[in-house]
Design a protein around this motif. Sequence first.
Motif, PDB file in Angstrom:
ATOM      1  N   ALA A   1      -3.153  -1.421  -2.777  1.00 32.89           N
ATOM      2  CA  ALA A   1      -3.268   0.036  -2.675  1.00 32.89           C
ATOM      3  C   ALA A   1      -4.627   0.558  -3.108  1.00 32.89           C
ATOM      4  CB  ALA A   1      -2.150   0.686  -3.499  1.00 32.89           C
ATOM      5  N   HIS A   2      -5.696  -0.046  -2.659  1.00 34.15           N
ATOM      6  CA  HIS A   2      -7.036   0.410  -3.003  1.00 34.15           C
ATOM      7  C   HIS A   2      -7.300   1.780  -2.381  1.00 34.15           C
ATOM      8  CE1 HIS A   2      -6.977  -3.994  -3.052  1.00 34.15           C
ATOM      9  NE2 HIS A   2      -7.847  -3.912  -4.035  1.00 34.15           N
ATOM     10  N   GLY A   3      -7.669   2.735  -3.225  1.00 33.25           N
ATOM     11  CA  GLY A   3      -7.978   4.070  -2.726  1.00 33.25           C
ATOM     12  C   GLY A   3      -6.764   4.933  -2.464  1.00 33.25           C
TER      13      GLY A   3
ATOM     14  N   LEU B   1      -2.132   1.784   4.579  1.00 34.58           N
ATOM     15  CA  LEU B   1      -1.204   0.692   4.352  1.00 34.58           C
ATOM     16  C   LEU B   1      -1.932  -0.642   4.502  1.00 34.58           C
ATOM     17  CD1 LEU B   1       1.973   1.927   6.237  1.00 34.58           C
ATOM     18  CD2 LEU B   1       1.396   2.157   3.819  1.00 34.58           C
ATOM     19  N   TYR B   2      -1.663  -1.542   3.561  1.00 35.58           N
ATOM     20  CA  TYR B   2      -2.258  -2.876   3.604  1.00 35.58           C
ATOM     21  C   TYR B   2      -1.656  -3.680   4.748  1.00 35.58           C
ATOM     22  CZ  TYR B   2      -3.143  -7.673   1.899  1.00 35.58           C
ATOM     23  OH  TYR B   2      -3.503  -8.994   1.777  1.00 35.58           O
TER      24      TYR B   2
ATOM     25  N   GLY C   1       0.794  -1.215   0.000  1.00 33.09           N
ATOM     26  CA  GLY C   1       0.000   0.000   0.000  1.00 33.09           C
ATOM     27  C   GLY C   1       0.828   1.267   0.000  1.00 33.09           C
ATOM     28  N   ARG C   2       2.125   1.128  -0.287  1.00 33.77           N
ATOM     29  CA  ARG C   2       3.038   2.270  -0.306  1.00 33.77           C
ATOM     30  C   ARG C   2       3.223   2.694  -1.765  1.00 33.77           C
ATOM     31  NH1 ARG C   2       5.442   2.212   4.720  1.00 33.77           N
ATOM     32  NH2 ARG C   2       7.150   3.571   4.036  1.00 33.77           N
ATOM     33  N   PRO C   3       2.659   3.826  -2.181  1.00 23.26           N
ATOM     34  CA  PRO C   3       2.700   4.186  -3.599  1.00 23.26           C
ATOM     35  C   PRO C   3       4.108   4.531  -4.070  1.00 23.26           C
ATOM     36  CG  PRO C   3       1.839   6.006  -2.308  1.00 23.26           C
ATOM     37  CD  PRO C   3       1.967   4.843  -1.357  1.00 23.26           C
ATOM     38  N   ALA C   4       4.418   4.075  -5.276  1.00 22.89           N
ATOM     39  CA  ALA C   4       5.696   4.414  -5.891  1.00 22.89           C
ATOM     40  C   ALA C   4       5.655   5.841  -6.431  1.00 22.89           C
ATOM     41  CB  ALA C   4       5.992   3.428  -7.018  1.00 22.89           C
ATOM     42  N   ASP C   5       6.824   6.388  -6.709  1.00 22.11           N
ATOM     43  CA  ASP C   5       6.941   7.731  -7.275  1.00 22.11           C
ATOM     44  C   ASP C   5       6.549   7.659  -8.747  1.00 22.11           C
ATOM     45  OD1 ASP C   5       7.745  10.137  -8.406  1.00 22.11           O
ATOM     46  OD2 ASP C   5       9.485  10.347  -7.090  1.00 22.11           O
TER      47      ASP C   5
ATOM     48  N   ALA D   1      -3.511  -1.188 -15.552  1.00 23.37           N
ATOM     49  CA  ALA D   1      -3.404  -1.408 -14.115  1.00 23.37           C
ATOM     50  C   ALA D   1      -4.301  -2.564 -13.691  1.00 23.37           C
ATOM     51  CB  ALA D   1      -3.786  -0.145 -13.335  1.00 23.37           C
ATOM     52  N   VAL D   2      -3.934  -3.146 -12.551  1.00 25.83           N
ATOM     53  CA  VAL D   2      -4.667  -4.280 -11.983  1.00 25.83           C
ATOM     54  C   VAL D   2      -4.822  -4.065 -10.487  1.00 25.83           C
ATOM     55  CG1 VAL D   2      -4.385  -6.715 -11.340  1.00 25.83           C
ATOM     56  CG2 VAL D   2      -4.037  -6.025 -13.700  1.00 25.83           C
ATOM     57  N   TRP D   3      -5.975  -4.451  -9.979  1.00 25.50           N
ATOM     58  CA  TRP D   3      -6.212  -4.535  -8.532  1.00 25.50           C
ATOM     59  C   TRP D   3      -6.661  -5.965  -8.221  1.00 25.50           C
ATOM     60  CZ3 TRP D   3      -7.523  -0.454 -11.505  1.00 25.50           C
ATOM     61  CH2 TRP D   3      -7.187   0.833 -11.091  1.00 25.50           C
ATOM     62  N   SER D   4      -5.996  -6.622  -7.298  1.00 29.21           N
ATOM     63  CA  SER D   4      -6.568  -7.856  -6.749  1.00 29.21           C
ATOM     64  C   SER D   4      -7.682  -7.479  -5.783  1.00 29.21           C
ATOM     65  CB  SER D   4      -5.503  -8.662  -5.999  1.00 29.21           C
ATOM     66  OG  SER D   4      -6.109  -9.714  -5.284  1.00 29.21           O
ATOM     67  N   THR D   5      -8.796  -8.196  -5.858  1.00 25.54           N
ATOM     68  CA  THR D   5      -9.868  -8.016  -4.874  1.00 25.54           C
ATOM     69  C   THR D   5     -10.209  -9.389  -4.298  1.00 25.54           C
ATOM     70  OG1 THR D   5     -11.474  -8.058  -6.709  1.00 25.54           O
ATOM     71  CG2 THR D   5     -10.829  -5.910  -5.860  1.00 25.54           C
ATOM     72  N   GLY D   6      -9.155 -10.069  -3.869  1.00 27.52           N
ATOM     73  CA  GLY D   6      -9.326 -11.409  -3.308  1.00 27.52           C
ATOM     74  C   GLY D   6      -8.722 -11.501  -1.925  1.00 27.52           C
ATOM     75  N   THR D   7      -8.813 -12.668  -1.368  1.00 27.68           N
ATOM     76  CA  THR D   7      -8.260 -13.029  -0.063  1.00 27.68           C
ATOM     77  C   THR D   7      -8.529 -11.940   0.969  1.00 27.68           C
ATOM     78  OG1 THR D   7      -6.043 -12.197  -0.653  1.00 27.68           O
ATOM     79  CG2 THR D   7      -6.505 -14.509  -1.115  1.00 27.68           C
TER      80      THR D   7
END
Length: 410
Positions: A170-172, A303-304, A144-148, A187-193
């Motif tokens: 990094a949702h939101g 942070l996740y 959940g730490r965004p890259a530059d 881009a991809v977001w996992s929405t599992g587990t």
Amino acid sequence: MTADRVNLRTMPVRLWPWWSQHAIDLVGGLLECGDLAGADAGHQQIDACEQMASHTLAAGRPVMMCDSGTAALETLYAALGLGRGSEVLVASHSFRATVTAMLPAGLVPVLCDADPGTGHIDLDDAATRVTARTAALVVTHTWGRPADLDRIRAFADRHHLVLLEDCSHAHGTRWQGRAVGTVGDAAVWSTGTTKMVSGGKAGLLTCTDRQVWERAMVLAQPKHRAAARVDGAQLLALTATGAGHNRRVHPVAAVLVTDHLIRLPHTLAAKNERQSNIETVLAAELPWLQPLPAPQGHVDGALYKWHWRSTGRPGSDTARVLSAAGIRARLPAAPLHRLPLFTDDRLGALLGLRRLVTPDPATFPGTRALLEGLVEIDTRDMYESLPDGDTDPAVAALERAASLTTKECA
């Protein structure tokens, strides 16, 4: 519709994920009517979830649901049309599926070092690994730490690379006012587990190129759903068969993901509140245990997982003390260049994968420095604010950990 608030006074500590009663009722309705395939051209729950994800996560870009985050990655890697043997730059300090999902498309992952201060791909190291075959760069917003994204976008443009963002942690999250997942070409977001937005098992993808989007649609959503969304005549003809994949999402997962998207502002606020309170106590009780600094430019999100650096003692000892005190602590996962698929170049052949270049561990000093003394904190008990006046169980656990440490040093 609003997010249900969990009553922590009347229930034991519960680990994420959980869903609202409204979502549970909707799932029950799907079971009663037997509408579980999600194969029609339009499906109320799936369409609604894609639209909400577009608004909530992707700044209005079109969003497609797949049956997992890994499936979304596989779909994008194939849909990009980079050509077998093309090289893709990616940090060794990444989640495994970010890398392994490119292998079925015949792409060659080129592992790069990590910046020890941020955990993200070291662009100086990546520049030394660019060749005539390099076609893409994948950045993972790990933990959940965004890259530059300014530097990464400029790097990709300078080297004429496709830029893909893996936003599964990094949702939101926003970087310098822009949502992660909206700077890259895809881009991809996992929405599992146990992700902050979870459908149990599901994933989301978006991209800017219409041709890539339509190829992804045919690869992941063959027949009715793809036929209703593809314009190109040749790809439209392929919707009758697809390409041997069935990656469409289950309607139940769509209901659950939508529930978490509705709740997301509350989730982020609750996690940030708990993190702030716990870090205050951490500084007082265990000053030798330092949280990783907040990423520069990080203005929204949570942070996740949390990461604390143990100074003056091994991370394994610290994880053991914290676990004994009731903190959900462990060492972070090993970097990819330490895992068998990358250390023994014969293993991939067992699965029909192309031969991988075995990386030299000595070329990843930043990754080693990043992980040295680092302890990972599972935050699945941090998704709800505490009732006014209640003591955070984690605070009591930190006080126990401080006591245990004092006894060990005595």
